[in-house]
Design an enzyme around this catalytic site. Sequence first.
Site, mmCIF file in Angstrom:
data_model
loop_
_atom_site.group_PDB
_atom_site.id
_atom_site.type_symbol
_atom_site.label_atom_id
_atom_site.label_comp_id
_atom_site.label_asym_id
_atom_site.label_seq_id
_atom_site.Cartn_x
_atom_site.Cartn_y
_atom_site.Cartn_z
ATOM 1 N N THR A 171 0.829 -1.196 0.000
ATOM 2 C CA THR A 171 0.000 0.000 0.000
ATOM 3 C C THR A 171 0.871 1.256 0.000
ATOM 4 O O THR A 171 1.916 1.291 0.640
ATOM 5 C CB THR A 171 -0.871 0.005 1.269
ATOM 6 O OG1 THR A 171 -1.686 -1.153 1.269
ATOM 7 C CG2 THR A 171 -1.753 1.237 1.331
ATOM 8 N N ARG A 199 -12.984 -8.944 -1.395
ATOM 9 C CA ARG A 199 -12.395 -8.442 -0.156
ATOM 10 C C ARG A 199 -11.960 -6.984 -0.293
ATOM 11 O O ARG A 199 -11.375 -6.574 -1.285
ATOM 12 C CB ARG A 199 -11.184 -9.307 0.224
ATOM 13 C CG ARG A 199 -10.475 -8.871 1.510
ATOM 14 C CD ARG A 199 -9.275 -8.009 1.248
ATOM 15 N NE ARG A 199 -8.532 -7.690 2.488
ATOM 16 C CZ ARG A 199 -7.546 -6.814 2.571
ATOM 17 N NH1 ARG A 199 -7.161 -6.172 1.488
ATOM 18 N NH2 ARG A 199 -6.936 -6.583 3.725
ATOM 19 N N GLY A 223 -0.668 -2.316 5.973
ATOM 20 C CA GLY A 223 -0.491 -3.532 6.769
ATOM 21 C C GLY A 223 -1.625 -4.512 6.579
ATOM 22 O O GLY A 223 -2.323 -4.502 5.560
ATOM 23 N N GLY A 225 -4.908 -5.253 6.771
ATOM 24 C CA GLY A 225 -6.011 -4.325 6.857
ATOM 25 C C GLY A 225 -7.110 -4.686 7.830
ATOM 26 O O GLY A 225 -7.723 -3.802 8.438
#
Length: 306
Positions: A171, A199, A223, A225
């Site tokens: 991310t 998802r 990270g 999530g």
Amino acid sequence: MAWSIAIHGGAGSMTPATMPEAAQAEHLAALEVARDAGSAILAAGGGALDAVVAAVAVLEDDDKFNAGRGAVFTYHGTTELDAAIMDGATRGAGAVAAATHTRNPVRLARAVMEASPHVLLSGPGADEFSREQGLKQVDPDWFATPERWRQLQELKARKLGWYDVDLKYGTVGAVAVDDAGHVAAATSTGGLTGKRWGRIGDSPLIGAGTYADDRACAVSATGAGEFFIRTAAAHEIGARMRLLGESAQAAADAVIAEIGALGGSGGVIVAAPDGSTAFAFNTPGMYRARADSGGLCEAAIFAEQD
């Protein structure tokens, strides 16, 4: 007022022993380009919102990160892109989930905030809105890279479960404060390798992976999530600063510790209206960089570089 910007390109298991020096240099150079794109806007008196969009768009166009070009594949071999943005001055926000054709999802998130009555659009609707707004469209093949395809095949072959092969959460995000004291945050991601069933992680969820409030700070997370969603991590950092009077670093450290206690991993970047910035993560590394009007200008990957 002092301006500042901090960016991240994901947190994960990278260490000096496992990451070749050439790859380290490439990633640091990419982070510096993104940081400098945002810094140039702030140094010229521009706003925090424009700065975070500029920085994140650079990272979306760089295939070394899991956002835009270079996004990971879903289990079925497609790319589904998520992004969010928030303006701390107005608490306006926009986000998209499972977009498939917009070259820069962060720009689509901004369009949702500024040109729609909604906060979060998803799937075909997000794509339709993007076309209506005249944003640059690309064929999904533009996002694909051989390395991401390899990672998907490895995950399937080894039956590695629900998280990325190397536990590298790619991310990307940026937070900034401008010389008027306004903060902004933006986050963009391709999600998790092999994700299924539509998802959606924390990145496009306002208050989880992305949040900005001039009364406290701007936050972008990276990270696992699901843990950031369960703790409302980005909002929690802001709440600790606003209600408890904690510094950006103390609040970020506390929330990452809480996520770690629940079994989650990852990191956050924070920018406060006073111009301070903070990094916090519980992984061996997090791609990160920052700069400010006082002359701070740095980029790092590993934990021991702080």
